[in-house]
Design a protein around this motif. Structure first.
Motif, PDB file in Angstrom:
ATOM      1  N   PRO A   1       0.811  -1.234   0.000  1.00 39.03           N
ATOM      2  CA  PRO A   1       0.000   0.000   0.000  1.00 39.03           C
ATOM      3  C   PRO A   1       0.838   1.275   0.000  1.00 39.03           C
ATOM      4  N   LEU A   2       2.061   1.189   0.508  1.00 47.66           N
ATOM      5  CA  LEU A   2       2.918   2.380   0.544  1.00 47.66           C
ATOM      6  C   LEU A   2       3.296   2.846  -0.855  1.00 47.66           C
ATOM      7  N   THR A   3       3.216   1.937  -1.838  1.00 47.89           N
ATOM      8  CA  THR A   3       3.576   2.318  -3.203  1.00 47.89           C
ATOM      9  C   THR A   3       2.576   3.320  -3.788  1.00 47.89           C
TER      10      THR A   3
ATOM     11  N   LEU B   1      -9.262   4.001  -8.558  1.00 43.25           N
ATOM     12  CA  LEU B   1      -8.206   3.102  -8.105  1.00 43.25           C
ATOM     13  C   LEU B   1      -8.761   2.054  -7.145  1.00 43.25           C
ATOM     14  N   ALA B   2      -9.631   2.479  -6.220  1.00 39.52           N
ATOM     15  CA  ALA B   2     -10.213   1.550  -5.253  1.00 39.52           C
ATOM     16  C   ALA B   2     -11.056   0.485  -5.953  1.00 39.52           C
ATOM     17  N   LEU B   3     -11.817   0.903  -6.958  1.00 40.82           N
ATOM     18  CA  LEU B   3     -12.656  -0.056  -7.681  1.00 40.82           C
ATOM     19  C   LEU B   3     -11.811  -1.039  -8.486  1.00 40.82           C
ATOM     20  N   LEU B   4     -10.796  -0.534  -9.164  1.00 41.10           N
ATOM     21  CA  LEU B   4      -9.965  -1.405 -10.003  1.00 41.10           C
ATOM     22  C   LEU B   4      -9.176  -2.408  -9.169  1.00 41.10           C
TER      23      LEU B   4
ATOM     24  N   PRO C   1      -3.368  -5.610  -8.792  1.00 37.89           N
ATOM     25  CA  PRO C   1      -2.795  -5.755  -7.452  1.00 37.89           C
ATOM     26  C   PRO C   1      -2.718  -4.430  -6.717  1.00 37.89           C
ATOM     27  N   VAL C   2      -2.448  -4.504  -5.418  1.00 35.63           N
ATOM     28  CA  VAL C   2      -2.324  -3.303  -4.599  1.00 35.63           C
ATOM     29  C   VAL C   2      -1.057  -2.533  -4.958  1.00 35.63           C
TER      30      VAL C   2
END
Length: 439
Positions: free
Chosen positions: A65-67, A239-242, A249-250
């Motif tokens: 998630p930091l990415t 982004l959240a939906l995709l 991937p996250v």
């Protein structure tokens, strides 16, 4: 009494036109700093495991998630859109055609990469002759040349930037939406067919579409907090939906643990990440602009931008060189186990060492980032276009595969960009050098 002489920082501050948007320069400098520090951190080096290109991401999924914060390539395209629109409109007002404009952009971006390619070509050739394992040189050269994927993609976007500006001026935000929709269709075909190669058009579609957000910034179409929040909201929601409902991937940086990469090839997720980042960052434009009115802050920003390409192109060469030296010396105390407590504690020292090495490389090769002024007649259109194609092709292949293959040294790809620069007239031949205009 004479007033004290202004410092260098104060002179540069005073000489900067009031019309210049200093935040563009700051974002470029900050983005390159984040990229460099990010690469130096996610690449794991150990005496037993060697160099692991995405070692941290592969071993620690909590870092994925930091990415969303540290994948800042979209910011380069945001400021690139702002700068390219400004540059092309200036060229149009001065009656400068597309061919000389493209040549000038290629000189600025292409000349600094030539020394990097020639140095690594020599390193790989000498290494193979000395008996080094081809696989070792392949990984080393590929890692050192990772930054060239961005340069290849950015040059592609520059080639089409004037056409994209026409679309923007006619259709506005619909041109951005249309490009993102096309990128989504390309992604769908690539993912459903399980063929990443089919997704390669998105290196152009995604970045050219998001690049236009920089046009919107320049034209005041993102003025006000409401519009910037809306852009950030659209990006975050998409982004959240995709990622949440789709196959993406996250991690926004390639990780071996993911079946699909968001960045290799570029996926439509990167456009939405860019919208979220741009909207949030531009909310801080006014306080950032006030900060940049301080001469020392602006001076530091100018210094970084003067050699920004050199820093970017050579920072992984510094890492590869230091890593191989320590591994060859079996310096285990200096290579703690990746992700251990000692490893995390020593990251600042690791980055400082690499900063020093990169600074030496910048001192040696930074001069190539300031090419002579070019007052040659306008070239035929095919010449800069061919040069751009040859540069992009060579850089894209090497960023993916390095300079060494199963059959040994692959000299075609590292020589293709310099050859394109010569054939396209971007670099003048000896005896026909570009002249510096006389005052």
């Amino acid at each position: 009494m004479h007033s004290p002489r202004p410092s260098r920082a104060e002179q540069i501050h005073a000489a900067t036109p009031s019309s210049r948007n200093r935040v563009v320069d700051l974002l470029r400098a900050v983005a390159i700093t984040v990229v460099v520090l990010g690469h130096w951190t996610i690449i794991a080096v150990s005496a037993d495991g060697g160099i692991q290109p995405h070692g941290v991401l592969d071993a620690a999924r909590w870092t994925h998630p930091l990415t969303w914060i540290f994948q800042v390539m979209p910011i380069f395209f945001l400021v690139g859109g702002y700068s390219n629109a400004l540059s092309w409109r200036s060229a149009r007002r001065r009656g400068l055609g597309y061919a000389p404009w493209l040549r000038s952009r290629l000189r600025r971006l292409g000349i600094p990469v030539i020394p990097l390619l020639l140095v690594w070509l020599a390193v790989c050739g000498i290494g193979l002759a000395a008996g080094a394992a081809p696989a070792t040189l392949q990984l080393a050269s590929q890692m050192a040349l990772v930054p060239t994927w961005f340069l290849a993609a950015y040059l592609l976007v520059i080639v089409v930037a004037p056409a994209c500006l026409v679309l923007w001026e006619r259709f506005g935000w619909w041109s951005v939406a249309g490009g993102v929709l096309l990128a989504g269709i390309v992604d769908a075909g690539s993912i459903l067919a399980d063929r990443p190669l089919l997704g390669y058009p998105n290196y152009l579609l995604v970045w050219a579409s998001f690049h236009q957000v920089g046009f919107a910034w320049l034209d005041g179409r993102l003025a006000g907090s409401a519009r910037r929040l809306a852009l950030a909201g659209i990006g975050a929601a998409g982004l959240a939906l995709l990622v949440g409902l789709g196959p993406y991937p996250v991690s926004m940086i390639t990780a071996a643990t993911d079946e699909i990469s968001n960045s290799s090839p570029t996926r439509v997720t990167m456009a939405f990440l860019g919208m979220a980042q741009a909207g949030l960052i531009l909310l801080a434009e006014r306080p950032l602009a006030a900060l940049l009115e301080r001469p020392r802050v602006w001076f530091l920003t100018v210094l970084v931008n003067q050699r920004i390409m050199t820093w970017f192109l050579w920072h992984l060469t510094a890492l590869v060189a230091l890593a191989h030296l320590l591994i060859a010396l079996d310096a285990r105390p200096l290579l703690p186990a990746p992700l251990s407590g000692v490893w995390w504690l020593t990251r600042p020292l690791w980055c400082l060492a690499l900063l020093g090495l990169t600074a030496l490389l910048v001192l040696a090769f930074g001069r190539f980032e300031s090419p002579r002024a070019d007052d040659r007649p306008a070239p035929a259109l095919w010449r800069p276009v061919l040069a751009a194609a040859m540069v992009c092709a060579g850089l894209a292949v090497m960023a993916d595969a390095g300079m060494v293959g199963a059959g040994g040294l692959q000299p075609l790809w590292p020589l293709l960009p310099p050859a394109g620069m010569l054939i396209g007239g971007i670099v003048a031949l000896p005896g026909r050098r570009a002249r510096t205009p006389q005052p």
